[in-house]
Structures are given as structure tokens and as C-alpha cells.
Scaffold this active site. Structure first.
Site, mmCIF file in Angstrom:
data_model
loop_
_atom_site.group_PDB
_atom_site.id
_atom_site.type_symbol
_atom_site.label_atom_id
_atom_site.label_comp_id
_atom_site.label_asym_id
_atom_site.label_seq_id
_atom_site.Cartn_x
_atom_site.Cartn_y
_atom_site.Cartn_z
ATOM 1 C CG ASP A 29 -1.628 -0.989 1.064
ATOM 2 O OD1 ASP A 29 -1.977 -1.906 0.226
ATOM 3 O OD2 ASP A 29 -2.872 -1.387 2.315
ATOM 4 C CG ASP A 76 -6.557 0.228 1.614
ATOM 5 O OD1 ASP A 76 -6.725 -0.869 1.828
ATOM 6 O OD2 ASP A 76 -6.891 1.135 2.022
ATOM 7 C CG HIS A 123 -11.251 0.838 0.140
ATOM 8 N ND1 HIS A 123 -10.799 -0.804 1.048
ATOM 9 C CD2 HIS A 123 -10.060 1.493 1.392
ATOM 10 C CE1 HIS A 123 -10.207 -0.626 1.809
ATOM 11 N NE2 HIS A 123 -9.439 0.397 2.421
ATOM 12 C CB SER A 152 -12.846 0.962 5.938
ATOM 13 O OG SER A 152 -12.197 1.292 5.168
ATOM 14 C CG HIS A 163 -8.612 5.699 2.959
ATOM 15 N ND1 HIS A 163 -9.217 5.043 3.543
ATOM 16 C CD2 HIS A 163 -7.933 3.950 3.091
ATOM 17 C CE1 HIS A 163 -9.608 4.427 3.807
ATOM 18 N NE2 HIS A 163 -8.474 3.293 3.620
ATOM 19 C CE LYS A 196 -4.215 -4.014 1.174
ATOM 20 N NZ LYS A 196 -4.767 -2.662 2.017
ATOM 21 C CD GLU A 255 -11.899 -2.626 8.172
ATOM 22 O OE1 GLU A 255 -11.096 -2.449 8.013
ATOM 23 O OE2 GLU A 255 -12.374 -2.230 9.531
ATOM 24 C CB ALA A 293 0.223 2.414 8.163
ATOM 25 C CB CYS A 313 -2.211 -3.096 4.959
ATOM 26 S SG CYS A 313 -3.803 -2.100 5.389
#
Ligand code: VGL
Ligand code: ZN
Length: 177
Positions: A8, A46, A48, A54, A65, A90, A97, A125, A129
Site C-alpha cells: 500500500d 488498498d 476501495h 471502513s 481513502h 484488496k 476491511e 502502514a 496492512c
């Protein structure tokens, strides 16, 4: 065979991004160095939907984000794209999540196809993740090394980064500088 999982390193997690990790862009240089020495490099993103569970507006813990297809979701331009062999997205399900790169993705299969038995893990982070991905890699039976200097923690609570290191070590993950 070894592989590097770059977790990420996206614009939204770097300074100026929607969910900036303090010093997030400091991971770029060490990651490029690790990647240049790794036979297989997989970057996770990431990724989304705009109404991901989330997000605060959906009752979740985070600001909006890494919405799929937006500039904030792109890998940081400092990560040398020539060194990245595969990208795994993902967190695409509204209700999941998706902290771990293994959750609902083809990552484990990709690693098995390449006969990977050991992974190096770095990125953002550390306390979310990176930790979730490294723990799942252990659960998948891989030898796992987290390169702490090539990670940064969000630290929603002070000390979360250190606690993540303790959890990783307790699970049999090697954590190196
Ligand atoms: C992450 C919070 C929310 C991460 C992703 O990449 O560590 N943290 N989504
Ligand atoms: Zn997220």
C-alpha cells in the site's frame, strides 16, 4: 524462492494524502533498494469502492481513502514501476476491511505459482496492512521478514507501531531494521 511484498505505498497514505501516514514517503527509497534485490516483487493496493464500510460516512474508522481509480489510490510515483512484477488490489468488498493483501485476493496463489517459500514485507502502514499481511503470510506457512525501516506506522494510538512489532514477533515473524 523469495518475494518482496510492497504494501500500500499509495498517494493517499503518503504526506498530502487523505489518510497520510507520518513519514510515509520515507519508505520509498529503502523499498526500491529491497525491490532491486528481489527476484519477485508484488505491490498491493488498498482499492476501495466509494461506499466502503471502513469510511467514516459509512460508520467506519477512516476518512475516505484509496477509492478505486482515483489518483489517491495510485502507487506513489517514487516506487520504480520497472521493479514491480505484479499488483494485487484488496479491500474491494464494501463489507470487508481488507487490511491483509491475502484477504479475498489471488496473492497466495500467485506466490505458490512462483514457488515462494519466504517473503519480505515492507510498506504502509506497519500497524494495519503491513501487520495483517505479514501475519497472514505466516498463517500460509511462509517464512516472513518485516523490514521495519521500510515501513511507517499510523499510530492512531501512540505505541501502536511497537505493539505491532511485538505481535509480529510473537507470531514467528522476523522483524529487522
Ligand atoms: C490501511 C487503514 C485503512 C493500510 C488501509 O494500508 O494500512 N490502513 N486502510
Ligand atoms: Zn483502507
Amino acid at each position: 524462492m523469495r518475494a518482496l511484498i510492497v504494501v500500500d505505498v499509495q498517494n493517499d497514505f503518503c504526506p498530502g494524502g487523505a489518510l497520510a501516514v507520518p513519514g510515509g514517503d520515507a519508505v520509498i527509497e529503502p523499498i526500491n533498494r529491497l525491490a532491486s534485490q528481489s527476484p519477485l516483487v508484488v505491490a498491493t493496493r488498498d482499492w476501495h469502492p466509494a461506499d466502503h464500510g471502513s469510511f467514516a460516512e459509512q460508520g467506519g474508522p477512516w476518512p475516505v481513502h484509496c477509492v478505486a481509480g482515483t489518483p489517491g489510490a495510485e502507487l506513489h510515483a517514487g516506487i520504480d514501476p520497472e521493479l514491480v512484477d505484479a499488483v494485487i488490489d484488496k479491500g474491494q468488498e464494501v463489507g470487508q476491511e481488507g487490511y491483509s493483501g491475502f484477504e479475498g485476493t489471488g496473492l497466495e496463489r500467485l506466490l505458490r505459482e512462483h514457488d515462494v517459500d519466504a517473503v519480505d514485507v515492507a510498506g504502509l502502514a506497519l500497524d494495519y496492512c503491513v501487520m495483517a499481511t505479514a501475519l497472514d503470510a505466516r498463517r500460509a506457512g511462509l517464512e516472513v521478514t518485516v523490514h521495519r525501516g521500510a515501513t511507517r506506522a499510523v499510530e492512531v494510538q501512540p505505541g501502536d507501531g511497537e505493539r505491532a512489532v511485538e505481535r509480529l514477533r510473537a507470531a514467528g515473524v522476523e522483524v529487522v531494521d
